[in-house]
Design a protein around this motif. Structure first.
Motif, PDB file in Angstrom:
ATOM      1  N   LEU A  24       0.714  -1.209   0.035  1.00 20.09           N
ATOM      2  CA  LEU A  24       0.045   0.076   0.019  1.00 20.09           C
ATOM      3  C   LEU A  24       0.977   1.060  -0.158  1.00 20.09           C
ATOM      4  CD1 LEU A  24      -2.525   1.643   0.542  1.00 20.09           C
ATOM      5  CD2 LEU A  24      -2.348   1.301   2.886  1.00 20.09           C
ATOM      6  N   ILE A  25       0.498   2.317  -0.774  1.00 15.01           N
ATOM      7  CA  ILE A  25       1.372   3.616  -0.812  1.00 15.01           C
ATOM      8  C   ILE A  25       0.291   4.653  -0.896  1.00 15.01           C
ATOM      9  CG2 ILE A  25       1.440   3.430  -3.469  1.00 15.01           C
ATOM     10  CD1 ILE A  25       4.042   5.082  -3.065  1.00 15.01           C
ATOM     11  N   ILE A  26       0.624   5.542  -0.037  1.00 16.12           N
ATOM     12  CA  ILE A  26      -0.376   6.763   0.173  1.00 16.12           C
ATOM     13  C   ILE A  26       0.400   7.941  -0.454  1.00 16.12           C
ATOM     14  CG2 ILE A  26      -1.350   8.159   1.834  1.00 16.12           C
ATOM     15  CD1 ILE A  26      -1.333   5.839   3.610  1.00 16.12           C
ATOM     16  N   LEU A  27      -0.092   8.532  -1.329  1.00 12.33           N
ATOM     17  CA  LEU A  27       0.241   9.907  -2.170  1.00 12.33           C
ATOM     18  C   LEU A  27      -0.791  10.883  -1.807  1.00 12.33           C
ATOM     19  CD1 LEU A  27       0.744   8.144  -5.670  1.00 12.33           C
ATOM     20  CD2 LEU A  27       2.425   8.402  -3.838  1.00 12.33           C
ATOM     21  N   ASP A  28      -0.126  11.996  -1.183  1.00 13.06           N
ATOM     22  CA  ASP A  28      -0.929  13.345  -0.793  1.00 13.06           C
ATOM     23  C   ASP A  28      -0.541  14.372  -1.905  1.00 13.06           C
ATOM     24  OD1 ASP A  28      -2.147  15.017   0.562  1.00 13.06           O
ATOM     25  OD2 ASP A  28      -0.451  15.625   1.830  1.00 13.06           O
ATOM     26  N   GLU A  29      -1.541  14.378  -2.778  1.00 11.15           N
ATOM     27  CA  GLU A  29      -1.531  15.592  -3.969  1.00 11.15           C
ATOM     28  C   GLU A  29      -0.183  15.500  -4.540  1.00 11.15           C
ATOM     29  OE1 GLU A  29      -2.629  19.347  -2.642  1.00 11.15           O
ATOM     30  OE2 GLU A  29      -4.233  18.589  -1.465  1.00 11.15           O
ATOM     31  N   PRO A  30       0.153  14.420  -5.022  1.00 12.86           N
ATOM     32  CA  PRO A  30       1.632  14.231  -5.810  1.00 12.86           C
ATOM     33  C   PRO A  30       1.873  15.130  -6.952  1.00 12.86           C
ATOM     34  CG  PRO A  30      -0.121  12.475  -6.734  1.00 12.86           C
ATOM     35  CD  PRO A  30      -0.942  13.216  -5.527  1.00 12.86           C
ATOM     36  N   THR A  31       1.091  15.771  -7.633  1.00 12.65           N
ATOM     37  CA  THR A  31       1.337  16.702  -8.662  1.00 12.65           C
ATOM     38  C   THR A  31       1.074  18.096  -8.265  1.00 12.65           C
ATOM     39  OG1 THR A  31      -0.774  16.379  -9.793  1.00 12.65           O
ATOM     40  CG2 THR A  31       0.672  14.827 -10.267  1.00 12.65           C
ATOM     41  N   THR A  32       0.791  18.597  -7.089  1.00 10.38           N
ATOM     42  CA  THR A  32       0.845  19.983  -6.683  1.00 10.38           C
ATOM     43  C   THR A  32       2.104  20.563  -7.174  1.00 10.38           C
ATOM     44  OG1 THR A  32      -0.749  19.512  -4.855  1.00 10.38           O
ATOM     45  CG2 THR A  32       0.763  21.525  -4.982  1.00 10.38           C
ATOM     46  N   GLY A  33       1.855  21.758  -7.968  1.00 11.62           N
ATOM     47  CA  GLY A  33       2.984  22.629  -8.271  1.00 11.62           C
ATOM     48  C   GLY A  33       3.975  22.140  -9.237  1.00 11.62           C
ATOM     49  N   LEU A  34       3.383  21.018 -10.076  1.00 12.08           N
ATOM     50  CA  LEU A  34       4.169  20.312 -11.134  1.00 12.08           C
ATOM     51  C   LEU A  34       3.858  20.917 -12.550  1.00 12.08           C
ATOM     52  CD1 LEU A  34       4.861  16.681 -10.325  1.00 12.08           C
ATOM     53  CD2 LEU A  34       6.402  18.675 -10.015  1.00 12.08           C
ATOM     54  N   ASP A  35       4.881  21.405 -13.331  1.00 12.74           N
ATOM     55  CA  ASP A  35       4.381  21.730 -14.765  1.00 12.74           C
ATOM     56  C   ASP A  35       3.741  20.680 -15.442  1.00 12.74           C
ATOM     57  OD1 ASP A  35       6.273  20.187 -16.630  1.00 12.74           O
ATOM     58  OD2 ASP A  35       7.534  21.281 -15.114  1.00 12.74           O
ATOM     59  N   PRO A  36       2.891  21.016 -16.586  1.00 10.05           N
ATOM     60  CA  PRO A  36       2.022  19.859 -17.362  1.00 10.05           C
ATOM     61  C   PRO A  36       2.832  18.624 -17.793  1.00 10.05           C
ATOM     62  CG  PRO A  36       1.437  21.958 -17.885  1.00 10.05           C
ATOM     63  CD  PRO A  36       2.804  22.242 -17.224  1.00 10.05           C
ATOM     64  N   GLU A  37       4.174  18.633 -18.126  1.00 10.60           N
ATOM     65  CA  GLU A  37       4.955  17.553 -18.559  1.00 10.60           C
ATOM     66  C   GLU A  37       5.195  16.654 -17.293  1.00 10.60           C
ATOM     67  OE1 GLU A  37       8.897  16.431 -21.057  1.00 10.60           O
ATOM     68  OE2 GLU A  37       8.380  18.511 -20.740  1.00 10.60           O
ATOM     69  N   SER A  38       5.700  17.387 -16.275  1.00 13.13           N
ATOM     70  CA  SER A  38       5.849  16.705 -14.968  1.00 13.13           C
ATOM     71  C   SER A  38       4.901  15.863 -14.441  1.00 13.13           C
ATOM     72  CB  SER A  38       6.710  17.516 -14.050  1.00 13.13           C
ATOM     73  OG  SER A  38       7.919  18.162 -14.544  1.00 13.13           O
ATOM     74  N   ARG A  39       3.578  16.650 -14.555  1.00  8.79           N
ATOM     75  CA  ARG A  39       2.316  16.038 -14.146  1.00  8.79           C
ATOM     76  C   ARG A  39       2.150  14.800 -14.913  1.00  8.79           C
ATOM     77  NH1 ARG A  39      -2.012  20.023 -13.506  1.00  8.79           N
ATOM     78  NH2 ARG A  39      -0.850  20.576 -11.761  1.00  8.79           N
ATOM     79  N   LEU A  40       2.396  14.633 -16.379  1.00  7.41           N
ATOM     80  CA  LEU A  40       1.965  13.674 -17.029  1.00  7.41           C
ATOM     81  C   LEU A  40       3.158  12.406 -16.590  1.00  7.41           C
ATOM     82  CD1 LEU A  40       1.238  15.322 -20.349  1.00  7.41           C
ATOM     83  CD2 LEU A  40      -0.250  13.922 -18.923  1.00  7.41           C
ATOM     84  N   ASP A  41       4.342  12.664 -16.300  1.00  6.36           N
ATOM     85  CA  ASP A  41       5.260  11.725 -15.992  1.00  6.36           C
ATOM     86  C   ASP A  41       4.924  11.229 -14.782  1.00  6.36           C
ATOM     87  OD1 ASP A  41       7.006  12.226 -18.283  1.00  6.36           O
ATOM     88  OD2 ASP A  41       8.056  13.439 -17.073  1.00  6.36           O
ATOM     89  N   THR A  42       4.353  12.019 -13.734  1.00  6.61           N
ATOM     90  CA  THR A  42       4.111  11.412 -12.424  1.00  6.61           C
ATOM     91  C   THR A  42       2.743  10.477 -12.755  1.00  6.61           C
ATOM     92  OG1 THR A  42       4.983  13.259 -11.352  1.00  6.61           O
ATOM     93  CG2 THR A  42       3.278  11.931 -10.007  1.00  6.61           C
ATOM     94  N   TRP A  43       1.770  10.950 -13.430  1.00  4.69           N
ATOM     95  CA  TRP A  43       0.505  10.189 -13.697  1.00  4.69           C
ATOM     96  C   TRP A  43       0.908   8.718 -14.224  1.00  4.69           C
ATOM     97  CZ3 TRP A  43      -3.343  13.923 -16.375  1.00  4.69           C
ATOM     98  CH2 TRP A  43      -3.845  14.743 -15.414  1.00  4.69           C
ATOM     99  N   ASP A  44       1.848   8.717 -15.147  1.00  4.18           N
ATOM    100  CA  ASP A  44       2.342   7.568 -15.823  1.00  4.18           C
ATOM    101  C   ASP A  44       3.025   6.704 -14.948  1.00  4.18           C
ATOM    102  OD1 ASP A  44       1.720   7.957 -18.070  1.00  4.18           O
ATOM    103  OD2 ASP A  44       3.775   8.889 -18.786  1.00  4.18           O
ATOM    104  N   ALA A  45       3.761   7.290 -13.751  1.00  7.77           N
ATOM    105  CA  ALA A  45       4.519   6.420 -12.728  1.00  7.77           C
ATOM    106  C   ALA A  45       3.376   5.662 -11.731  1.00  7.77           C
ATOM    107  CB  ALA A  45       5.523   7.358 -11.935  1.00  7.77           C
ATOM    108  N   VAL A  46       2.488   6.719 -11.625  1.00  9.41           N
ATOM    109  CA  VAL A  46       1.420   6.182 -10.467  1.00  9.41           C
ATOM    110  C   VAL A  46       0.541   5.039 -11.343  1.00  9.41           C
ATOM    111  CG1 VAL A  46      -0.613   6.688  -9.387  1.00  9.41           C
ATOM    112  CG2 VAL A  46       1.123   8.231  -9.263  1.00  9.41           C
TER     113      VAL A  46
END
Length: 253
Positions: A94-116
């Motif tokens: 189990l992993i808990i992620l608290d607002e993992p994309t807050t403050g990220l630019d659109p490209e970094s947000r997409l990268d994080t979505w892919d990782a999740v």
């Protein structure tokens, strides 16, 4: 949590849970390898196992080529991926992620979505908090809506959208016609969402065609001939506004 009673077995619960907070906590003065190795050593691994685990996680999160660089040279998305990797050092179920994309630019947000998404696909249960409804729509198998600390709805994205009904869209030609469009939308459903730049008004409605006819009637009474009046599928924005009973007559953006 993770099959353990949180009161009777708190240590086992902590061992079975990974956490990545809202802001990255990796050390910028260490390399990617050193950050992950440090976490692994703190988890009780010997030096060799720690280095091996660090290498595997860097590969998994597409950071192998940057593992030898200081983290303060990483982009925001790279730091976030490293933070996620650190939370998985002990392979928690189990992993808990608290607002993992807050403050990220659109490209970094997409990268994080892919990782999740890769985490979930690999069998890890992910509990994610977010204020971005697009993020919830894309990533979540099940969504819980919380308002003032209370759970007001839970279900899949499709279930929640279906319960919210349809989405009424009104587009007018002139700025002075926007208030009439807002009144027409408000007469049919929940609090309207107004985009003043495009003179577009939207709201969640039930009743479909009846709501459409009502909107056209109000616009006719106001003497407004809209450029567009139509129905579409409700969005999670509609779901949230309907469930949280916003008092404002219109939400402007």
């Amino acid at each position: 949590m993770a099959g353990w009673d949180v009161v009777a077995h708190p240590a086992r619960v902590r061992a079975a849970t990974g956490l990545a907070g809202q802001y990255s906590t990796v050390d910028g003065m260490l390399t990617g390898v050193e950050n992950l190795s440090l976490v692994a050593r703190l988890r009780g691994m010997d030096r060799r196992a720690a280095r091996r685990t660090a290498g595997e996680l860097l590969d998994r999160f597409r950071l192998a080529d940057s593992g030898g660089r200081l983290v303060n040279t990483y982009s925001g998305g790279m730091r976030r991926r490293l933070d996620l990797a650190a939370s998985l050092v002990a392979s928690p179920p189990l992993i808990i992620l608290d607002e993992p994309t807050t403050g990220l630019d659109p490209e970094s947000r997409l990268d994080t979505w892919d990782a999740v998404g890769e985490l979930a696909a690999g069998g890890t249960t992910v509990l994610l908090t977010t204020q971005y409804l697009e993020e919830a729509d894309r990533l979540a198998d099940r969504i819980t809506v919380i308002d003032h600390g209370r759970v007001v709805a839970a279900g899949t994205s499709d279930t929640l959208k279906s319960a919210a009904g349809s989405r009424l869209v009104i587009v007018v030609a002139e700025d002075h016609e926007v208030p009439a469009a807002v009144r027409a939308a408000a007469a049919c459903g929940g609090p309207p969402v107004v985009d003043r730049r495009s003179r577009r008004v939207e709201t969640a409605v039930t009743g479909g065609q009846a709501a459409l006819a009502r909107a056209l009637s109000v616009l006719a009474d106001e003497g407004v001939e809209a450029l567009e009046v139509g129905l579409g599928r409700a969005t999670l924005d509609d779901v949230f506004l309907a469930l949280t009973s916003r008092r404002d007559p219109a939400v402007t953006r």
